[in-house]
Design an enzyme around this catalytic site. Structure first.
Site, PDB file in Angstrom:
ATOM      1  CE  LYS A 165      -3.598  -2.670   2.186  1.00 41.31           C
ATOM      2  NZ  LYS A 165      -4.854  -2.674   2.921  1.00 41.31           N
ATOM      3  CD  GLU A 202      -6.664  -0.081   1.129  1.00 40.99           C
ATOM      4  OE1 GLU A 202      -5.569   0.095   0.564  1.00 40.99           O
ATOM      5  OE2 GLU A 202      -6.820  -0.875   2.082  1.00 40.99           O
ATOM      6  CD  GLU A 227      -7.450  -7.869  -0.973  1.00 39.65           C
ATOM      7  OE1 GLU A 227      -6.506  -8.273  -0.288  1.00 39.65           O
ATOM      8  OE2 GLU A 227      -7.517  -6.710  -1.408  1.00 39.65           O
ATOM      9  N   GLY A 261      -7.537  -4.849   6.830  1.00 37.71           N
ATOM     10  CA  GLY A 261      -6.928  -3.957   7.811  1.00 37.71           C
ATOM     11  C   GLY A 261      -7.691  -3.868   9.129  1.00 37.71           C
ATOM     12  CB  SER A 285      -7.265  -9.472   8.803  1.00 40.22           C
ATOM     13  OG  SER A 285      -7.673  -8.108   8.890  1.00 40.22           O
ATOM     14  CG  LEU A 327      -3.345  -8.804  -2.207  1.00 43.82           C
ATOM     15  CD1 LEU A 327      -1.961  -8.871  -2.856  1.00 43.82           C
ATOM     16  CD2 LEU A 327      -4.317  -8.143  -3.190  1.00 43.82           C
ATOM     17  N   GLY A 361      -1.759  -7.466   3.298  1.00 41.00           N
ATOM     18  CA  GLY A 361      -1.424  -6.059   3.522  1.00 41.00           C
ATOM     19  C   GLY A 361      -0.491  -5.903   4.699  1.00 41.00           C
TER      20      GLY A 361
HETATM   21  P1  PGA Z   1      -4.677  -6.506   5.247  1.00 43.84           P
HETATM   22  O1  PGA Z   1      -4.823  -5.903   3.758  1.00 43.84           O
HETATM   23  O2  PGA Z   1      -3.895  -7.786   5.104  1.00 43.84           O
HETATM   24  O3  PGA Z   1      -3.898  -5.444   5.982  1.00 43.84           O
HETATM   25  O4  PGA Z   1      -6.025  -6.706   5.767  1.00 43.84           O
HETATM   26  C1  PGA Z   1      -5.097  -6.748   2.672  1.00 43.84           C
HETATM   27  C2  PGA Z   1      -5.203  -5.942   1.408  1.00 43.84           C
HETATM   28  O5  PGA Z   1      -5.717  -4.829   1.454  1.00 43.84           O
HETATM   29  O6  PGA Z   1      -4.776  -6.402   0.335  1.00 43.84           O
END
Ligand code: PGA
Length: 256
Positions: free
Chosen positions: A12, A103, A173, A179, A219, A238, A240
């Site tokens: 990010k 996002e 996702e 997050g 998460s 994936l 974050g």
């Molecule tokens: P996160 O984000 O693992 O922090 O929840 C995942 C993402 O937005 O790809």
């Protein structure tokens, strides 16, 4: 052909010149030749650090086993101040781009159609795409998860040929899990992944449904990755927050 596990780190809008060096080296250290047979590892890096991360990887023993990805792209060159277009990524030998992240959809108002156009143009330019889809909390509570996933998939599919789907990785996702520390349970994630795969079988082809890798994101961490990775339709993650910690990300890579 079995689907090869694919683990993406999505940095990010995080990192500094100082922090990305040990992080990149730490990731490369885990992805030796044996590991690379089991899992494809892709780092989603802010535009400004892509070249630097490529240079760091070039100096590491396992560097060739880690790929980089942009986190967004624009479709055309020209008078688009502040944008980076897909051809520039190809020019800089960036193989992957993440498109349609929630996002981008929520904060930057990218519609299904904008995302679909970006996916089409990126693949046309020679990139591989990690295309993100997923429902919000309100949509899940309102029993709209499948409707939303189908709508997002349909928009992407409208622009793509079956052949072009070979260059797409889907990332499921759920927005409520990103997050927040609120991971989908392995069963919830599997249910959504199975829905996505069945949708592809019915609306694209059985072959595309069988071959397309579907990552789970939201998460994912070093404590929950093993249970999620066991599910039949989960082909990777994936990640974050946990991808910013080389140790945690290494554990996630090992779940493959
Ligand atoms: P996160 O984000 O693992 O922090 O929840 C995942 C993402 O937005 O790809």
């Amino acid at each position: 052909m079995p689907r090869k596990f694919i683990i993406g780190g999505n940095w990010k809008c995080n990192g500094t010149n100082a922090s990305i060096e040990p992080l990149t080296k730490g990731v490369a250290a885990v992805v030796d030749a044996e590991m690379a047979k089991k899992v494809e590892v892709v780092l989603g890096v802010p535009f400004i650090y892509l070249t630097k991360v490529q240079q760091i990887l070039a100096g590491e023993a396992n560097g060739a086993n880690v790929l980089v990805s942009a986190e967004n792209a624009w479709t055309k060159s020209g008078a688009y101040t502040g944008e980076v277009h897909v051809g520039m990524l190809v020019d800089c030998k960036v193989p992957y781009v993440i498109l349609g992240h929630s996002e981008r959809r929520q904060i930057f108002k990218e519609t299904d159609e904008v995302v679909a156009e970006k996916v089409k143009v990126a693949i046309g330019a020679g990139l591989k795409v990690i295309a993100c889809i997923g429902e919000t909390e309100a949509e899940r509570v309102g029993n709209k998860t499948e409707e939303v996933l189908a709508r997002q998939l349909k928009a992407i599919n409208t622009t793509l040929t079956k052949e072009e789907w070979k260059n797409v990785v889907l990332a499921y996702e759920p927005v409520w899990a990103i997050g927040t520390g609120k991971t989908a349970t392995p069963d919830q994630a599997q249910e959504a992944h199975a829905f996505i795969r069945n949708w592809m079988a019915a609306n694209i082809s059985k072959e595309v449904a069988e071959e397309t890798r579907i990552q789970y994101g939201g998460s994912v961490n070093n404590a929950n990755c093993d249970e999620l990775a066991k599910k039949v339709d989960i082909d990777g993650f994936l990640v974050g927050g946990a991808s910013l910690d080389a140790g945690k990300f290494a554990t996630i890579i090992k779940s493959a």
